[in-house]
Design a protein around this motif. Structure first.
Motif, PDB file in Angstrom:
ATOM      1  N   SER A 157     -14.112  19.970  17.928  1.00 30.04           N
ATOM      2  CA  SER A 157     -14.457  20.050  16.544  1.00 30.04           C
ATOM      3  C   SER A 157     -13.514  20.484  15.683  1.00 30.04           C
ATOM      4  O   SER A 157     -13.402  22.046  16.195  1.00 30.04           O
ATOM      5  CB  SER A 157     -15.543  20.303  16.364  1.00 30.04           C
ATOM      6  N   TYR A 158     -12.432  20.439  14.579  1.00 32.42           N
ATOM      7  CA  TYR A 158     -12.141  20.873  14.116  1.00 32.42           C
ATOM      8  C   TYR A 158     -13.261  20.790  13.223  1.00 32.42           C
ATOM      9  O   TYR A 158     -12.673  19.804  11.989  1.00 32.42           O
ATOM     10  CB  TYR A 158     -10.595  20.389  13.953  1.00 32.42           C
ATOM     11  N   GLY A 159     -13.581  22.096  12.375  1.00 34.04           N
ATOM     12  CA  GLY A 159     -14.481  21.520  10.935  1.00 34.04           C
ATOM     13  C   GLY A 159     -15.616  20.470  11.605  1.00 34.04           C
ATOM     14  O   GLY A 159     -16.195  20.482  12.516  1.00 34.04           O
ATOM     15  N   GLU A 160     -15.594  19.791  10.465  1.00 37.61           N
ATOM     16  CA  GLU A 160     -15.956  17.732  10.904  1.00 37.61           C
ATOM     17  C   GLU A 160     -15.646  16.813  11.098  1.00 37.61           C
ATOM     18  O   GLU A 160     -16.449  15.945  11.814  1.00 37.61           O
ATOM     19  CB  GLU A 160     -16.642  17.617   9.087  1.00 37.61           C
ATOM     20  N   THR A 161     -14.634  17.587  11.638  1.00 35.24           N
ATOM     21  CA  THR A 161     -14.385  16.755  12.960  1.00 35.24           C
ATOM     22  C   THR A 161     -14.193  16.332  14.318  1.00 35.24           C
ATOM     23  O   THR A 161     -13.887  17.886  14.754  1.00 35.24           O
ATOM     24  CB  THR A 161     -11.825  16.101  12.747  1.00 35.24           C
ATOM     25  N   ARG A 162     -14.680  15.057  14.643  1.00 31.54           N
ATOM     26  CA  ARG A 162     -15.365  16.432  16.033  1.00 31.54           C
ATOM     27  C   ARG A 162     -15.028  14.954  17.189  1.00 31.54           C
ATOM     28  O   ARG A 162     -14.875  13.063  17.078  1.00 31.54           O
ATOM     29  CB  ARG A 162     -16.348  16.079  16.874  1.00 31.54           C
ATOM     30  N   VAL A 163     -14.348  15.156  18.085  1.00 30.61           N
ATOM     31  CA  VAL A 163     -13.135  14.196  19.378  1.00 30.61           C
ATOM     32  C   VAL A 163     -13.860  13.891  21.147  1.00 30.61           C
ATOM     33  O   VAL A 163     -13.699  15.459  20.985  1.00 30.61           O
ATOM     34  CB  VAL A 163     -11.918  14.262  19.058  1.00 30.61           C
ATOM     35  N   LEU A 164     -14.617  12.936  21.254  1.00 34.82           N
ATOM     36  CA  LEU A 164     -14.420  13.856  22.953  1.00 34.82           C
ATOM     37  C   LEU A 164     -13.807  13.020  23.233  1.00 34.82           C
ATOM     38  O   LEU A 164     -13.032  11.486  23.524  1.00 34.82           O
ATOM     39  CB  LEU A 164     -16.110  12.843  22.949  1.00 34.82           C
ATOM     40  N   CYS A 165     -13.327  13.794  24.526  1.00 31.08           N
ATOM     41  CA  CYS A 165     -12.623  13.794  25.156  1.00 31.08           C
ATOM     42  C   CYS A 165     -12.826  14.212  26.519  1.00 31.08           C
ATOM     43  O   CYS A 165     -13.425  14.927  27.346  1.00 31.08           O
ATOM     44  CB  CYS A 165     -10.684  15.246  25.261  1.00 31.08           C
ATOM     45  N   THR A 166     -12.185  12.718  27.337  1.00 28.89           N
ATOM     46  CA  THR A 166     -12.703  12.580  28.922  1.00 28.89           C
ATOM     47  C   THR A 166     -11.879  12.481  29.458  1.00 28.89           C
ATOM     48  O   THR A 166     -10.310  11.917  29.239  1.00 28.89           O
ATOM     49  CB  THR A 166     -14.003  12.100  28.598  1.00 28.89           C
ATOM     50  N   ALA A 167     -11.440  12.781  30.991  1.00 26.93           N
ATOM     51  CA  ALA A 167     -10.088  12.781  31.837  1.00 26.93           C
ATOM     52  C   ALA A 167     -11.550  12.419  33.379  1.00 26.93           C
ATOM     53  O   ALA A 167     -11.856  12.435  33.768  1.00 26.93           O
ATOM     54  CB  ALA A 167     -10.080  13.794  32.305  1.00 26.93           C
ATOM     55  N   PHE A 168      -9.929  11.132  33.570  1.00 26.54           N
ATOM     56  CA  PHE A 168     -10.528  10.884  34.933  1.00 26.54           C
ATOM     57  C   PHE A 168      -9.076  10.484  35.918  1.00 26.54           C
ATOM     58  O   PHE A 168      -8.079  10.400  35.043  1.00 26.54           O
ATOM     59  CB  PHE A 168     -10.690   9.590  34.627  1.00 26.54           C
ATOM     60  N   LEU A 169      -9.074  11.078  37.055  1.00 23.15           N
ATOM     61  CA  LEU A 169      -8.121  11.306  38.040  1.00 23.15           C
ATOM     62  C   LEU A 169      -8.324   9.937  38.659  1.00 23.15           C
ATOM     63  O   LEU A 169      -9.316   9.391  39.250  1.00 23.15           O
ATOM     64  CB  LEU A 169      -7.967  11.991  38.587  1.00 23.15           C
ATOM     65  N   GLU A 170      -7.254   9.351  39.206  1.00 23.04           N
ATOM     66  CA  GLU A 170      -7.038   7.844  40.005  1.00 23.04           C
ATOM     67  C   GLU A 170      -6.230   7.640  40.570  1.00 23.04           C
ATOM     68  O   GLU A 170      -4.999   8.486  40.438  1.00 23.04           O
ATOM     69  CB  GLU A 170      -7.335   6.420  39.282  1.00 23.04           C
ATOM     70  N   ASP A 171      -6.522   7.589  42.189  1.00 18.99           N
ATOM     71  CA  ASP A 171      -6.116   7.544  42.931  1.00 18.99           C
ATOM     72  C   ASP A 171      -4.851   6.110  43.437  1.00 18.99           C
ATOM     73  O   ASP A 171      -4.357   5.035  44.624  1.00 18.99           O
ATOM     74  CB  ASP A 171      -5.909   7.359  44.857  1.00 18.99           C
ATOM     75  N   ARG A 172      -3.977   5.905  42.517  1.00 19.67           N
ATOM     76  CA  ARG A 172      -2.810   4.306  41.764  1.00 19.67           C
ATOM     77  C   ARG A 172      -1.664   5.361  40.485  1.00 19.67           C
ATOM     78  O   ARG A 172      -2.072   6.084  39.792  1.00 19.67           O
ATOM     79  CB  ARG A 172      -3.639   3.557  41.326  1.00 19.67           C
ATOM     80  N   VAL A 173      -0.796   3.904  40.511  1.00 26.24           N
ATOM     81  CA  VAL A 173       0.089   4.840  39.285  1.00 26.24           C
ATOM     82  C   VAL A 173      -0.026   3.140  39.089  1.00 26.24           C
ATOM     83  O   VAL A 173       0.231   2.516  39.698  1.00 26.24           O
ATOM     84  CB  VAL A 173       1.383   5.376  40.202  1.00 26.24           C
TER      85      VAL A 173
END
Length: 245
Positions: free
Chosen positions: A31-47
């Motif tokens: 959260s930056y003040g009233e700005t809210r962002v959900l950040c998710t991260a996934f690792l996959e064995d591929r490119v």
């Protein structure tokens, strides 16, 4: 008066909540003040196909705003069948920023995807996405330590918006300030104070070199504080010091 009764050089209150969701390898609600962002991260064995058999990894990002993120409902871009130019541009910004934080050779033929979903927008969604997305990225890789011979983290990235409003240089613009800004700039730096990306535009009158110097100085100070907060959150999650540049 600015929101939260802050001075020109202060950011809004910043909060990072790790592991906000359980299914991703790592998640951070920022959260930056009233700005809210959900950040998710996934690792996959591929490119991606262009990297196959090169023994290199990849880091990419996707950005999007939920329909209820703004005052009026924004239709889902999937329903329209096409992403807006703004969405594509911000996704690319986040992706190339996060790639500066990872050694692709050590990552190997694996891909980290960082998704940044804006739950509520009040200015600075892309900068919040970068700061929170970087924390989620490092937490994700740390939780897969067994897959790497060496630590793949090269650095950390954090970002803040700045602007000139009524001839004043302001740090971390909310929506009203951004709407009325004479100059709008987004600054991305690493934990050592080095520049990763500078995006700046004069919306009305051109700005002077002295103003740009002031913008960069205030932005650098704000990002230094954001970077400290980012490191503290990673430590709270058990990330060891050698994984926190």
């Amino acid at each position: 008066m600015r929101s939260y009764d802050r001075s020109e050089k202060e950011t809004r209150p910043v909060e990072m909540i790790p592991d906000f969701t359980k299914n991703a390898d790592a998640s951070v609600l920022i959260s930056y003040g009233e700005t809210r962002v959900l950040c998710t991260a996934f690792l996959e064995d591929r490119v991606p196909p262009f990297l196959r058999n090169q023994r290199k990894g990849w880091v990419t990002a996707e950005y999007g705003m939920l329909p209820g993120a703004t005052l009026t409902r924004s239709p889902r871009e999937a329903a329209r069948g096409k992403q807006s130019g703004r969405t594509v541009e911000i996704s690319r910004l986040i992706g190339r920023t996060l790639r500066t934080c990872v050694d692709m050779d050590i990552l190997g033929e694996r891909t980290v995807t960082v998704d940044c979903d804006v739950l509520q927008a009040d200015g600075g969604t892309r900068t919040a996405s970068i700061t929170g997305g970087c924390a989620a990225l490092i937490l994700c890789l740390f939780r897969h330590t067994e897959k790497f011979d060496r630590i793949p983290i090269l650095g950390r990235a954090a970002a803040v918006s700045l602007g000139i409003v009524e001839s004043r240089v302001l740090v971390d613009l909310d929506y009203n300030e951004d709407f009325n800004a004479e100059t709008d700039l987004n600054l991305v730096m690493d934990q050592r104070g080095r520049y990763i990306e500078i995006q700046g535009t004069a919306e009305k009158d051109p700005f002077e070199g002295e103003q740009l110097t002031q913008i960069l100085a205030l932005g650098g100070a704000a990002i230094a504080e954001l970077s400290k907060r980012q490191a503290d959150i990673l430590r709270q999650c058990g990330v060891t010091e050698e994984w926190i540049p």
